[in-house]
Every structure is written in structure tokens, then in C-alpha cells.
Design a protein around this motif. Sequence first.
Motif, short mmCIF file in Angstrom:
data_model
loop_
_atom_site.label_atom_id
_atom_site.label_comp_id
_atom_site.label_asym_id
_atom_site.label_seq_id
_atom_site.Cartn_x
_atom_site.Cartn_y
_atom_site.Cartn_z
N GLU A 308 0.85 -1.19 0.00
CA GLU A 308 0.00 0.00 0.00
C GLU A 308 0.88 1.24 0.00
O GLU A 308 1.84 1.32 0.76
CB GLU A 308 -0.90 0.01 1.24
CG GLU A 308 -1.82 1.23 1.31
CD GLU A 308 -2.63 1.26 2.60
OE1 GLU A 308 -3.86 1.35 2.52
OE2 GLU A 308 -2.01 1.21 3.69
N ARG A 309 0.53 2.17 -0.85
CA ARG A 309 1.24 3.44 -0.87
C ARG A 309 0.45 4.43 0.00
O ARG A 309 -0.75 4.64 -0.22
CB ARG A 309 1.34 3.98 -2.29
CG ARG A 309 2.13 5.28 -2.39
CD ARG A 309 2.00 5.86 -3.77
NE ARG A 309 2.97 6.91 -4.02
CZ ARG A 309 2.95 7.67 -5.11
NH1 ARG A 309 2.04 7.47 -6.02
NH2 ARG A 309 3.86 8.60 -5.28
N VAL A 310 1.11 5.06 0.94
CA VAL A 310 0.46 6.01 1.83
C VAL A 310 1.17 7.36 1.73
O VAL A 310 2.38 7.45 1.97
CB VAL A 310 0.47 5.53 3.30
CG1 VAL A 310 -0.25 6.56 4.18
CG2 VAL A 310 -0.19 4.16 3.42
N VAL A 311 0.42 8.36 1.37
CA VAL A 311 0.93 9.72 1.33
C VAL A 311 0.24 10.48 2.47
O VAL A 311 -0.98 10.57 2.51
CB VAL A 311 0.64 10.40 -0.01
CG1 VAL A 311 1.21 11.82 -0.02
CG2 VAL A 311 1.20 9.60 -1.16
N THR A 312 1.04 10.98 3.39
CA THR A 312 0.49 11.68 4.56
C THR A 312 0.77 13.17 4.45
O THR A 312 1.92 13.59 4.35
CB THR A 312 1.10 11.13 5.86
OG1 THR A 312 0.89 9.72 5.93
CG2 THR A 312 0.46 11.80 7.07
N ILE A 313 -0.29 13.94 4.44
CA ILE A 313 -0.20 15.40 4.30
C ILE A 313 -0.71 16.02 5.59
O ILE A 313 -1.85 15.77 6.00
CB ILE A 313 -1.06 15.89 3.12
CG1 ILE A 313 -0.61 15.20 1.82
CG2 ILE A 313 -0.98 17.41 2.98
CD1 ILE A 313 -1.64 15.26 0.73
N CYS A 314 0.12 16.81 6.23
CA CYS A 314 -0.26 17.47 7.48
C CYS A 314 -0.32 18.98 7.25
O CYS A 314 0.66 19.57 6.80
CB CYS A 314 0.73 17.13 8.60
SG CYS A 314 0.25 17.76 10.22
N LEU A 315 -1.46 19.56 7.56
CA LEU A 315 -1.69 20.98 7.29
C LEU A 315 -2.17 21.68 8.56
O LEU A 315 -2.93 21.11 9.34
CB LEU A 315 -2.76 21.17 6.21
CG LEU A 315 -2.55 20.42 4.88
CD1 LEU A 315 -3.79 20.54 4.03
CD2 LEU A 315 -1.34 20.98 4.17
N ALA A 316 -1.72 22.91 8.75
CA ALA A 316 -2.22 23.72 9.86
C ALA A 316 -3.61 24.23 9.49
O ALA A 316 -3.84 24.72 8.37
CB ALA A 316 -1.28 24.88 10.13
N ARG A 317 -4.55 24.14 10.41
CA ARG A 317 -5.93 24.53 10.10
C ARG A 317 -6.05 26.02 9.79
O ARG A 317 -6.86 26.41 8.95
CB ARG A 317 -6.84 24.17 11.28
CG ARG A 317 -6.96 22.68 11.50
CD ARG A 317 -7.98 22.32 12.57
NE ARG A 317 -9.34 22.61 12.16
CZ ARG A 317 -10.42 22.17 12.83
NH1 ARG A 317 -10.26 21.46 13.94
NH2 ARG A 317 -11.62 22.46 12.40
N ASP A 318 -5.23 26.85 10.42
CA ASP A 318 -5.33 28.26 10.12
C ASP A 318 -4.81 28.60 8.74
O ASP A 318 -5.27 29.56 8.10
CB ASP A 318 -4.59 29.11 11.19
CG ASP A 318 -3.11 28.75 11.29
OD1 ASP A 318 -2.71 27.71 10.75
OD2 ASP A 318 -2.37 29.51 11.94
#
Length: 322
Positions: A308-318
Motif C-alpha cells: 500500500e502506498r500512503v501519502v500523509t499530508i499534514c496541514l495547519a488549520r489556520d
Amino acid sequence: MYDPKFDAGLWLSSVVDNSGDAILSKTLDGVITSWNAGAEKLFGFSASEAIGQPITLIIPEDRLHEEAEIIGKLRAGERVDRFETVRRRSDGEPVHIEVTISPVRNAEGEIIGASKIARDIGERLRHAEDQRLLVREMHHRIKNLLSIVQGLVSVGRRRADDVDDFADNLSSRIIALGAAQQLVLGLPGEERSGAALSELIGAVLEPYRDEGQITVAQCDAPVGAGASTSLALLMHELATNAVKYGALSNSDGLLQVDISMTQGNVTIAWRECGGTFDNGDQGFGTELMRAAMRGLGGTIEQAWRDGERVVTICLARDHLTR
């Protein structure tokens, strides 16, 4: 036919009293001598409160110099036409007006005072300011759009195998941007303050949903107009790689987009099963992907786990709401 019983003075008095404009008069010494219903409505003072008072009753301190200039012109027999200024209401609030001031003469032709007709132009000025802000925003958006398209052309030219490939890729990216922008901004006449994150991702992925291989988790985190462009480009690039090399390159693949939130961050987990991923690194090495992440102010990581390929994107809500 002329009616000898017609009283011109009474007629004129009725016109003044019932005018929607503020109509008042004053002596050359600046004492108010008449005050119609329009003046009561505009300035908030009743006629009994205003008549006999100095005209400075409605003039802010920083505008007192205007009265001296006006009196000087009146003494010279000049008319002040369509003069825009600010006056003060009875509650102290400023009111933007357009005023016409004419000298008043006695039977001997001597100038003894002035008549003023004032009109509230606050709404007009607010409309003009709204138009100015709209034009400025339009220039800003057009500049950004041209910059984005220029970047897409530059990046696509280096990656395309031929002209047709380049044209197809560029067209699909622009369509993805258009879908995201329409979702966030709405159509003309619609009032929208943004879109939910899952809505925007779904709009970008909509062209690839024919085979039912895609699921997107529901998430109502709002996406602003500024972040929508970068996010749409990022999602489109991931989808393009999935079509070329990943889960969407064959009928057995599956794409699942999970979304989780904390108080300050949003995490998007892009999961693909059933792809080959031969050129995955090349996709993630593009300037387009890096530019999109810079615009979003977040981080992106990729990993392969049990096929499985997993791309994790983490973004600040503001950042996401901008």
C-alpha cells in the motif's frame, strides 16, 4: 391658467419642508435660520434644537476651516456647487454629505446669508469603496492565476513526452483548479465563504470516479480561497500519479482518502492499493508538488506498507482557511 389665489411663497415652503434633502439656511455670521425635515433626519437635530445655533453645531473640529472658506466665497457672491465633505450628527457620528451652497440676497441685492442643500452620500462612498476593493481583489486573483498557469506550463513542458501529452496535462490541471475555485467561491450571485475539505478533494477527484475505486472521508474543515488553489493542484498531481502508476492505473486498484483533525492540524492520508508506483518518486520530485506544499504551509511524506502506498499530508488549520 394662473390662479391669483396661488401663493408662491407657501408653495415653495411646502416644497422645502417635504424635500428628502436637508435644506437649511444661515446668516453670514453662521447662525442657522431655517431647518427642514430632511435636515432633521440627516443630522438628528430637531428644528427647535438647530435654529438659532451656530452652524458649527454640525461641523467637526477638523473641518472648521471649511466654514471660513465657504463664508469667504459667499461674501464674494460665489456659489459652492456639489462640495463633498463630512459633517457631524447629533449623536457625534460623522456623516458624509454632498452640499450645494448659494448666497441669499435681500431686496436691495445685498448678500445676507446662505442656503444649503445637503445629501447623504455615505452609501455611494461605501459602494465606491466596495468596487475599489473588488477591482483590487480581481487584479490580485488574475495575477495569481497567471502566475499559476505560467508555473504549470513550465513544469509540464519539462515532464511531457510530446505536445499532445503536454496539452492534455495542462488542460486537466486547469480544469481541476476551476472545479476547486468554483466550489470555494461559488457561481456569480452565490454567496459562499469557502468549502468543506472533503468537498474540495471530491471535486478534484470527480473525473476519476467512474469505476467506483475512490472513497473520500467526510470532513467539514473549511478551505479558504487562498488555500484552495494549492490544495487542488496537490490533489490533482496525486490523482495523476495514481492514474499513471498507482491504484487507478488498473481496474483492481483502490484509492482511499482518510482525513483526521486535531485542534490545530488536519491530516490527509492518501492510501493506494494495487499500483506499481514505478515512477512515484519522479511525481513527488516535481516543482509543482513542492510549490503546492509551500502554499499550504504543511508537510508531506510518502511510504510503502504491505503493498500500500500512503501519502500523509499534514496541514495547519489556520493555513487551510486562508
